[in-house]
Design a protein around this motif. Structure first.
Motif, mmCIF file in Angstrom:
data_model
loop_
_atom_site.group_PDB
_atom_site.id
_atom_site.type_symbol
_atom_site.label_atom_id
_atom_site.label_comp_id
_atom_site.label_asym_id
_atom_site.label_seq_id
_atom_site.Cartn_x
_atom_site.Cartn_y
_atom_site.Cartn_z
ATOM 1 N N ASN A 172 0.743 -1.216 0.007
ATOM 2 C CA ASN A 172 -0.072 0.071 0.088
ATOM 3 C C ASN A 172 0.712 1.325 0.004
ATOM 4 O OD1 ASN A 172 -2.473 -0.982 -0.133
ATOM 5 N ND2 ASN A 172 -2.674 -1.383 2.196
ATOM 6 N N THR A 173 2.103 1.113 0.242
ATOM 7 C CA THR A 173 3.041 2.305 0.447
ATOM 8 C C THR A 173 3.413 2.650 -0.824
ATOM 9 O OG1 THR A 173 4.878 1.051 0.809
ATOM 10 C CG2 THR A 173 3.508 1.971 2.750
ATOM 11 N N PHE A 174 3.250 1.990 -2.130
ATOM 12 C CA PHE A 174 3.791 2.649 -3.266
ATOM 13 C C PHE A 174 2.755 3.868 -3.835
ATOM 14 C CE2 PHE A 174 6.085 -1.480 -3.375
ATOM 15 C CZ PHE A 174 7.235 -1.218 -4.108
ATOM 16 N N PRO A 175 3.291 4.507 -4.787
ATOM 17 C CA PRO A 175 2.537 5.717 -5.278
ATOM 18 C C PRO A 175 1.301 5.090 -6.103
ATOM 19 C CG PRO A 175 4.976 6.032 -5.593
ATOM 20 C CD PRO A 175 4.718 4.508 -5.269
ATOM 21 N N LEU A 176 0.381 5.943 -5.896
ATOM 22 C CA LEU A 176 -0.922 5.557 -6.638
ATOM 23 C C LEU A 176 -0.623 5.015 -8.109
ATOM 24 C CD1 LEU A 176 -4.206 5.374 -6.664
ATOM 25 C CD2 LEU A 176 -4.093 7.856 -7.196
ATOM 26 N N GLU A 177 -0.090 5.872 -8.948
ATOM 27 C CA GLU A 177 0.070 5.437 -10.212
ATOM 28 C C GLU A 177 0.888 4.131 -10.495
ATOM 29 O OE1 GLU A 177 -1.703 7.008 -12.853
ATOM 30 O OE2 GLU A 177 -2.538 8.096 -11.086
ATOM 31 N N ALA A 178 1.901 3.816 -9.619
ATOM 32 C CA ALA A 178 2.516 2.631 -9.459
ATOM 33 C C ALA A 178 1.582 1.399 -9.325
ATOM 34 C CB ALA A 178 3.760 2.486 -8.676
ATOM 35 N N LEU A 179 0.832 1.661 -8.364
ATOM 36 C CA LEU A 179 -0.199 0.641 -8.217
ATOM 37 C C LEU A 179 -1.260 0.440 -9.175
ATOM 38 C CD1 LEU A 179 -0.908 1.484 -4.479
ATOM 39 C CD2 LEU A 179 -0.065 -0.696 -5.105
ATOM 40 N N LYS A 180 -1.640 1.306 -9.978
ATOM 41 C CA LYS A 180 -2.617 1.402 -11.155
ATOM 42 C C LYS A 180 -1.689 0.482 -12.096
ATOM 43 C CE LYS A 180 -5.446 5.590 -10.487
ATOM 44 N NZ LYS A 180 -5.413 6.694 -11.081
ATOM 45 N N ALA A 181 -0.538 0.728 -12.465
ATOM 46 C CA ALA A 181 0.319 0.186 -13.551
ATOM 47 C C ALA A 181 0.408 -1.333 -13.170
ATOM 48 C CB ALA A 181 1.545 0.805 -13.820
ATOM 49 N N GLN A 182 0.743 -1.494 -11.775
ATOM 50 C CA GLN A 182 0.920 -3.098 -11.674
ATOM 51 C C GLN A 182 -0.277 -3.778 -11.567
ATOM 52 O OE1 GLN A 182 3.529 -4.404 -10.833
ATOM 53 N NE2 GLN A 182 2.522 -6.669 -10.635
ATOM 54 N N ASN B 31 -5.614 -4.071 3.204
ATOM 55 C CA ASN B 31 -5.010 -3.912 1.792
ATOM 56 C C ASN B 31 -5.849 -2.859 0.889
ATOM 57 O OD1 ASN B 31 -2.400 -4.949 2.182
ATOM 58 N ND2 ASN B 31 -3.402 -7.053 1.713
ATOM 59 N N ALA B 32 -6.525 -2.464 1.657
ATOM 60 C CA ALA B 32 -7.832 -1.475 1.036
ATOM 61 C C ALA B 32 -7.180 -0.610 -0.315
ATOM 62 C CB ALA B 32 -8.592 -0.591 1.819
ATOM 63 N N ASN B 33 -5.765 0.158 0.042
ATOM 64 C CA ASN B 33 -5.459 1.082 -0.977
ATOM 65 C C ASN B 33 -5.412 0.193 -2.416
ATOM 66 O OD1 ASN B 33 -4.539 3.377 -2.263
ATOM 67 N ND2 ASN B 33 -2.364 3.138 -1.328
ATOM 68 N N SER B 34 -4.545 -0.949 -2.273
ATOM 69 C CA SER B 34 -4.351 -1.927 -3.328
ATOM 70 C C SER B 34 -5.720 -2.266 -4.106
ATOM 71 C CB SER B 34 -3.577 -3.059 -2.906
ATOM 72 O OG SER B 34 -2.334 -2.745 -2.566
ATOM 73 N N GLY B 35 -6.544 -2.706 -3.345
ATOM 74 C CA GLY B 35 -7.899 -2.912 -3.854
ATOM 75 C C GLY B 35 -8.574 -1.635 -4.562
ATOM 76 N N THR B 36 -8.544 -0.528 -3.909
ATOM 77 C CA THR B 36 -9.167 0.897 -4.948
ATOM 78 C C THR B 36 -8.361 0.765 -6.253
ATOM 79 O OG1 THR B 36 -9.317 1.783 -2.680
ATOM 80 C CG2 THR B 36 -9.276 2.996 -4.654
ATOM 81 N N ASN B 37 -7.015 0.482 -5.983
ATOM 82 C CA ASN B 37 -6.399 0.780 -7.473
ATOM 83 C C ASN B 37 -6.426 -0.434 -8.619
ATOM 84 O OD1 ASN B 37 -4.932 3.238 -6.790
ATOM 85 N ND2 ASN B 37 -4.149 2.007 -5.147
ATOM 86 N N VAL B 38 -7.100 -1.450 -8.273
ATOM 87 C CA VAL B 38 -7.621 -2.438 -9.214
ATOM 88 C C VAL B 38 -8.818 -1.813 -9.680
ATOM 89 C CG1 VAL B 38 -8.531 -4.807 -9.274
ATOM 90 C CG2 VAL B 38 -6.701 -4.346 -7.781
ATOM 91 N N SER B 39 -9.741 -1.305 -9.272
ATOM 92 C CA SER B 39 -10.921 -0.888 -9.720
ATOM 93 C C SER B 39 -10.678 0.375 -10.492
ATOM 94 C CB SER B 39 -12.076 -0.781 -8.978
ATOM 95 O OG SER B 39 -11.496 0.200 -7.902
ATOM 96 N N SER B 40 -9.655 1.129 -10.306
ATOM 97 C CA SER B 40 -9.386 2.388 -10.895
ATOM 98 C C SER B 40 -8.271 2.468 -12.213
ATOM 99 C CB SER B 40 -8.976 3.457 -9.861
ATOM 100 O OG SER B 40 -7.694 3.083 -9.349
#
Length: 159
Positions: free
Chosen positions: A84-94, A130-139
């Motif tokens: 969850n500590t990675f930047p938002l755009e990195a999580l989206k790319a992953q 891991n809610a932050n990671s889950g948010t980035n899957v849908s975005s």
């Protein structure tokens, strides 16, 4: 497993299930992390596995296969790829990379498409922490496309 059949026992109850048994979940609410009531929780306080779990007897052993929707699968993969500590755009790319990998490894000729280990993508179920990671899957939307067999390629750049 006894004599090629699955035996389930709990307290004073016993069930002979034959050579397979399917555990089905109730559906999760759209765009939310699954709760224990919307998936299988294998131990108290453990992660939730949002899918249907099929156990079959194969060669005298149990073979578990989880049937899960792609977006729910990503909720259980992304936190193990990046925390969850990675930047938002990195999580989206992953999330896009993990989705593409999963789609490119679909195999209609096997009982399962991917494993839950590093041989495919580590899948550990869904955790509320891991809610932050889950948010980035849908975005991390992908443009519409037709799934067809292709050889995935990887490009790396120095610097």
């Amino acid at each position: 497993v006894r004599e090629g059949s699955i035996y389930l026992a709990y307290e004073a109850m016993n069930l002979v299930a034959g050579d397979s048994i399917r555990m089905c979940r109730s559906a999760a609410t759209e765009n939310t992390l699954p709760t224990a009531h919307e998936g299988l929780q294998l131990q108290p306080g453990g992660n939730v596995y949002p899918g249907d779990l099929l156990f079959t007897v194969q060669g005298g052993y149990l073979q578990p296969v989880l049937t899960i929707g792609l977006e729910d699968y990503l909720l259980g993969v992304l936190p193990y790829e990046m925390n969850n500590t990675f930047p938002l755009e990195a999580l989206k790319a992953q999330a896009v990379c993990a989705r593409t990998y999963a789609l490119s490894h679909a195999d209609a000729f096997r009982a399962y498409d991917l494993t839950d280990t590093a041989d495919s993508q580590v899948f550990g179920g869904v955790s509320a922490s891991n809610a932050n990671s889950g948010t980035n899957v849908s975005s991390s939307p992908l443009p519409p496309f037709t799934l067809s067999p292709f050889a995935p390629s990887v490009s790396t750049y120095a610097g």
